[in-house]
Design a protein around this motif. Structure first.
Motif, PDB file in Angstrom:
ATOM      1  N   PRO A 206       4.072  21.606  13.184  1.00  0.00           N
ATOM      2  CA  PRO A 206       2.650  21.724  13.484  1.00  0.00           C
ATOM      3  C   PRO A 206       1.965  20.373  13.663  1.00  0.00           C
ATOM      4  O   PRO A 206       2.388  19.374  13.082  1.00  0.00           O
ATOM      5  CB  PRO A 206       2.091  22.438  12.241  1.00  0.00           C
ATOM      6  N   GLU A 207       0.896  20.371  14.467  1.00  0.00           N
ATOM      7  CA  GLU A 207       0.073  19.170  14.601  1.00  0.00           C
ATOM      8  C   GLU A 207      -0.780  19.054  13.343  1.00  0.00           C
ATOM      9  O   GLU A 207      -1.526  19.992  13.012  1.00  0.00           O
ATOM     10  CB  GLU A 207      -0.836  19.296  15.818  1.00  0.00           C
ATOM     11  N   VAL A 208      -0.668  17.948  12.650  1.00  0.00           N
ATOM     12  CA  VAL A 208      -1.380  17.798  11.375  1.00  0.00           C
ATOM     13  C   VAL A 208      -2.001  16.412  11.234  1.00  0.00           C
ATOM     14  O   VAL A 208      -1.558  15.446  11.858  1.00  0.00           O
ATOM     15  CB  VAL A 208      -0.436  18.027  10.164  1.00  0.00           C
ATOM     16  N   ASP A 209      -3.019  16.351  10.377  1.00  0.00           N
ATOM     17  CA  ASP A 209      -3.565  15.073   9.905  1.00  0.00           C
ATOM     18  C   ASP A 209      -2.769  14.660   8.677  1.00  0.00           C
ATOM     19  O   ASP A 209      -2.418  15.515   7.842  1.00  0.00           O
ATOM     20  CB  ASP A 209      -5.029  15.244   9.457  1.00  0.00           C
ATOM     21  N   VAL A 210      -2.529  13.377   8.547  1.00  0.00           N
ATOM     22  CA  VAL A 210      -1.784  12.867   7.394  1.00  0.00           C
ATOM     23  C   VAL A 210      -2.653  11.856   6.649  1.00  0.00           C
ATOM     24  O   VAL A 210      -3.213  10.946   7.262  1.00  0.00           O
ATOM     25  CB  VAL A 210      -0.472  12.177   7.852  1.00  0.00           C
ATOM     26  N   ALA A 211      -2.771  12.034   5.350  1.00  0.00           N
ATOM     27  CA  ALA A 211      -3.404  11.028   4.493  1.00  0.00           C
ATOM     28  C   ALA A 211      -2.329  10.526   3.550  1.00  0.00           C
ATOM     29  O   ALA A 211      -1.634  11.334   2.921  1.00  0.00           O
ATOM     30  CB  ALA A 211      -4.561  11.637   3.704  1.00  0.00           C
ATOM     31  N   VAL A 212      -2.164   9.226   3.487  1.00  0.00           N
ATOM     32  CA  VAL A 212      -1.083   8.690   2.650  1.00  0.00           C
ATOM     33  C   VAL A 212      -1.547   7.442   1.924  1.00  0.00           C
ATOM     34  O   VAL A 212      -2.189   6.564   2.503  1.00  0.00           O
ATOM     35  CB  VAL A 212       0.192   8.437   3.513  1.00  0.00           C
ATOM     36  N   ASP A 213      -1.281   7.395   0.638  1.00  0.00           N
ATOM     37  CA  ASP A 213      -1.439   6.161  -0.140  1.00  0.00           C
ATOM     38  C   ASP A 213      -0.060   5.914  -0.747  1.00  0.00           C
ATOM     39  O   ASP A 213       0.286   6.510  -1.775  1.00  0.00           O
ATOM     40  CB  ASP A 213      -2.520   6.316  -1.221  1.00  0.00           C
ATOM     41  N   PRO A 214       0.756   5.083  -0.065  1.00  0.00           N
ATOM     42  CA  PRO A 214       2.145   4.921  -0.510  1.00  0.00           C
ATOM     43  C   PRO A 214       2.226   4.488  -1.962  1.00  0.00           C
ATOM     44  O   PRO A 214       3.120   4.895  -2.695  1.00  0.00           O
ATOM     45  CB  PRO A 214       2.694   3.832   0.411  1.00  0.00           C
TER      46      PRO A 214
ATOM     47  N   ILE B 127       0.720  11.786  -0.824  1.00  0.00           N
ATOM     48  CA  ILE B 127       0.593  12.213   0.580  1.00  0.00           C
ATOM     49  C   ILE B 127      -0.146  13.554   0.633  1.00  0.00           C
ATOM     50  O   ILE B 127       0.120  14.449  -0.175  1.00  0.00           O
ATOM     51  CB  ILE B 127       1.979  12.401   1.241  1.00  0.00           C
ATOM     52  N   ALA B 128      -1.057  13.683   1.579  1.00  0.00           N
ATOM     53  CA  ALA B 128      -1.664  14.994   1.863  1.00  0.00           C
ATOM     54  C   ALA B 128      -1.518  15.260   3.349  1.00  0.00           C
ATOM     55  O   ALA B 128      -1.627  14.338   4.173  1.00  0.00           O
ATOM     56  CB  ALA B 128      -3.129  15.010   1.454  1.00  0.00           C
ATOM     57  N   ILE B 129      -1.270  16.504   3.672  1.00  0.00           N
ATOM     58  CA  ILE B 129      -1.122  16.921   5.070  1.00  0.00           C
ATOM     59  C   ILE B 129      -2.029  18.122   5.289  1.00  0.00           C
ATOM     60  O   ILE B 129      -2.030  19.052   4.470  1.00  0.00           O
ATOM     61  CB  ILE B 129       0.356  17.253   5.347  1.00  0.00           C
ATOM     62  N   ALA B 130      -2.795  18.080   6.355  1.00  0.00           N
ATOM     63  CA  ALA B 130      -3.743  19.180   6.585  1.00  0.00           C
ATOM     64  C   ALA B 130      -3.810  19.498   8.070  1.00  0.00           C
ATOM     65  O   ALA B 130      -3.383  18.684   8.902  1.00  0.00           O
ATOM     66  CB  ALA B 130      -5.128  18.775   6.087  1.00  0.00           C
TER      67      ALA B 130
ATOM     68  N   VAL C 272      -3.728  23.036   3.377  1.00  0.00           N
ATOM     69  CA  VAL C 272      -3.504  21.639   2.974  1.00  0.00           C
ATOM     70  C   VAL C 272      -2.276  21.607   2.075  1.00  0.00           C
ATOM     71  O   VAL C 272      -2.105  22.485   1.229  1.00  0.00           O
ATOM     72  CB  VAL C 272      -4.710  21.088   2.153  1.00  0.00           C
ATOM     73  N   LEU C 273      -1.447  20.609   2.258  1.00  0.00           N
ATOM     74  CA  LEU C 273      -0.349  20.349   1.314  1.00  0.00           C
ATOM     75  C   LEU C 273      -0.604  18.998   0.667  1.00  0.00           C
ATOM     76  O   LEU C 273      -1.008  18.055   1.347  1.00  0.00           O
ATOM     77  CB  LEU C 273       1.011  20.297   2.021  1.00  0.00           C
ATOM     78  N   PHE C 274      -0.366  18.924  -0.617  1.00  0.00           N
ATOM     79  CA  PHE C 274      -0.584  17.669  -1.342  1.00  0.00           C
ATOM     80  C   PHE C 274       0.646  17.405  -2.198  1.00  0.00           C
ATOM     81  O   PHE C 274       1.111  18.302  -2.913  1.00  0.00           O
ATOM     82  CB  PHE C 274      -1.830  17.789  -2.231  1.00  0.00           C
ATOM     83  N   ALA C 275       1.155  16.199  -2.128  1.00  0.00           N
ATOM     84  CA  ALA C 275       2.310  15.832  -2.964  1.00  0.00           C
ATOM     85  C   ALA C 275       2.092  14.469  -3.594  1.00  0.00           C
ATOM     86  O   ALA C 275       1.531  13.565  -2.966  1.00  0.00           O
ATOM     87  CB  ALA C 275       3.591  15.797  -2.120  1.00  0.00           C
ATOM     88  N   ALA C 276       2.491  14.321  -4.833  1.00  0.00           N
ATOM     89  CA  ALA C 276       2.429  13.022  -5.510  1.00  0.00           C
ATOM     90  C   ALA C 276       3.638  12.880  -6.420  1.00  0.00           C
ATOM     91  O   ALA C 276       4.075  13.854  -7.049  1.00  0.00           O
ATOM     92  CB  ALA C 276       1.143  12.908  -6.331  1.00  0.00           C
ATOM     93  N   THR C 277       4.178  11.667  -6.466  1.00  0.00           N
ATOM     94  CA  THR C 277       5.263  11.354  -7.399  1.00  0.00           C
ATOM     95  C   THR C 277       4.829  10.185  -8.266  1.00  0.00           C
ATOM     96  O   THR C 277       4.314   9.182  -7.749  1.00  0.00           O
ATOM     97  CB  THR C 277       6.563  10.980  -6.635  1.00  0.00           C
ATOM     98  N   GLY C 278       5.006  10.305  -9.560  1.00  0.00           N
ATOM     99  CA  GLY C 278       4.601   9.246 -10.480  1.00  0.00           C
ATOM    100  C   GLY C 278       5.487   8.009 -10.330  1.00  0.00           C
ATOM    101  O   GLY C 278       6.706   8.124 -10.203  1.00  0.00           O
ATOM    102  N   VAL C 279       4.849   6.848 -10.338  1.00  0.00           N
ATOM    103  CA  VAL C 279       5.603   5.588 -10.367  1.00  0.00           C
ATOM    104  C   VAL C 279       5.612   5.088 -11.815  1.00  0.00           C
ATOM    105  O   VAL C 279       6.659   4.824 -12.396  1.00  0.00           O
ATOM    106  CB  VAL C 279       4.981   4.529  -9.427  1.00  0.00           C
ATOM    107  N   THR C 280       4.393   4.962 -12.380  1.00  0.00           N
ATOM    108  CA  THR C 280       4.286   4.723 -13.827  1.00  0.00           C
ATOM    109  C   THR C 280       3.585   5.949 -14.415  1.00  0.00           C
ATOM    110  O   THR C 280       2.815   6.628 -13.729  1.00  0.00           O
ATOM    111  CB  THR C 280       3.480   3.448 -14.140  1.00  0.00           C
ATOM    112  N   SER C 281       3.852   6.261 -15.669  1.00  0.00           N
ATOM    113  CA  SER C 281       3.335   7.501 -16.261  1.00  0.00           C
ATOM    114  C   SER C 281       1.822   7.489 -16.291  1.00  0.00           C
ATOM    115  O   SER C 281       1.205   6.445 -16.535  1.00  0.00           O
ATOM    116  CB  SER C 281       3.882   7.684 -17.668  1.00  0.00           C
ATOM    117  N   GLY C 282       1.229   8.654 -16.038  1.00  0.00           N
ATOM    118  CA  GLY C 282      -0.223   8.685 -15.937  1.00  0.00           C
ATOM    119  C   GLY C 282      -0.838   9.964 -16.432  1.00  0.00           C
ATOM    120  O   GLY C 282      -0.289  10.633 -17.319  1.00  0.00           O
TER     121      GLY C 282
END
Ligand SMILES: O=P(O)(O)OC[C@H]1O[C@](O)(COP(=O)(O)O)[C@@H](O)[C@@H]1O
Ligand SMILES: [Mn+2]
Length: 334
Positions: free
Chosen positions: A78-86, A104-107, A266-276
């Protein structure tokens, strides 16, 4: 959007987090950010989307990868918008402090706000308070409403705020109203999300942080049934003009959840780098394995999944250059 996309996307944030984790505590925020960005960019084209970066690492002239307008994905989707904060929380990783994530969020195409990299005043809350609060209200009234709608005393409400000098007045007013405050060092995507998680102990998120992070948090709120409002805070005529040129005709008005993250899936994904706040960070196991903790959410089903993955690092497809970095175990033992 296909629901299988959620798994494809979390593989991308996982790789970003693993790459950034090599830089935990090394005092080099640019290197940490660069590692996450390179890893995420290298993985993105395996995702079945025809994506355009709307929130990313900056304008094309300033950012070699994941710049605004860049096309990402395999194109057979699908054609989507991507928001990413690496790397959401670059300084945090450099200093070995808590609450850094790859996000990352995709909408659906056209649904994410094109927010410039300036500050945004934010209000985030969970489903119980969604639609009941306004960023236009004085903070005391917001707190009274929150107490009334949750049936709790003001003294039982907890508000999360970034620990910044600019929030001195806000913090004084919150304390004056009798609520508890949980001060956050960095990472206000996680801070805003905490307000919508039932077991976080946080009822409201208030204060200013990055506008791109505001859009990412709004995407998560769409998946959690919470609410998020924002007001851009251009610091002068140049930033005001940048807002206008990015399609925000009146930068002073309150942006609703729909303004920031649309009404479609909307899909939203996050992976922890340091615990939060709600995700553990990358955990190293022995010489060659690492565990990651991620969350993936989807607005259309409101499903929230937590994924704990075990990675065998020698088989991870880190982009050239990352492989030459000191082993992950050495970074973490600093
Ligand atoms: O540190 P400041 O200038 O108050 O900015 C706040 C912003 O910085 C962060 O804490 C971390 O941002 P980075 O991802 O750019 O490192 C964000 O979560 C937040 O929105
Ligand atoms: Mn960030």
């Amino acid at each position: 959007m296909e629901r299988e996309l959620t798994l494809e996307i979390v593989r991308v944030t996982e790789l970003g987090a693993l790459a950034a984790a090599k830089w935990i505590g090394r005092g080099d925020k640019n290197a940490a950010d660069g590692a996450a960005t390179t890893a995420i960019r290298s993985m993105f084209d395996s995702v079945s989307i025809d994506g355009t970066v709307v929130i990313g690492e900056g304008e094309m002239d300033d950012a070699p990868m994941l710049y605004i307008g860049e096309k990402v994905g395999s194109k057979d989707g699908p054609e989507v918008d991507v928001a990413v904060d690496p790397l959401e929380g670059t300084e945090v990783v450099a200093a070995g402090l808590p609450n850094a994530q790859a996000v990352i969020a995709i909408a659906e195409k056209g649904s994410l706000l094109h927010a410039p990299d300036i500050y945004m005043e934010k209000l985030a809350c969970g489903p119980e308070l969604a639609g009941k609060l306004s960023l236009n209200d004085p903070v005391e009234l917001t707190l009274q409403k929150a107490a009334q709608y949750t049936g709790r005393a003001l003294s039982d409400l907890t508000v999360m705020v970034l620990d910044r000098e600019r929030h001195a007045d806000l913090i004084a007013r919150l304390r004056g109203a009798g609520v508890r405050i949980k001060l956050l060092g960095h990472g206000d995507v996680a801070g805003a999300i905490a307000a919508a998680l039932p077991d976080s102990g946080v009822d409201l998120y208030l204060g200013s942080g990055g506008a791109p992070e505001g859009v990412l948090a709004a995407a998560a709120m769409r998946c959690l049934g919470g609410d998020m409002q924002g007001r851009l805070l251009p610091g002068g005529p140049i930033e005001w003009q940048r807002c206008v040129s990015m399609g925000i005709a009146d930068p002073s008005r309150v942006l609703t959840l729909t303004d920031m993250a649309g009404t479609g899936d909307v899909l939203f994904a996050a992976t922890g780098v340091t615990s939060g706040e709600f995700l553990d960070g990358v955990r190293l196991i022995g010489k060659d394995r690492a565990e990651t903790h991620s969350v993936i959410m989807r607005a259309s089903s409101r499903t929230v999944r937590y994924i704990r993955s075990m990675h065998y690092l020698p088989l991870k497809r880190f982009p050239a250059g990352l492989a030459e970095l000191p082993p992950i175990g050495q970074a973490a033992s600093l």
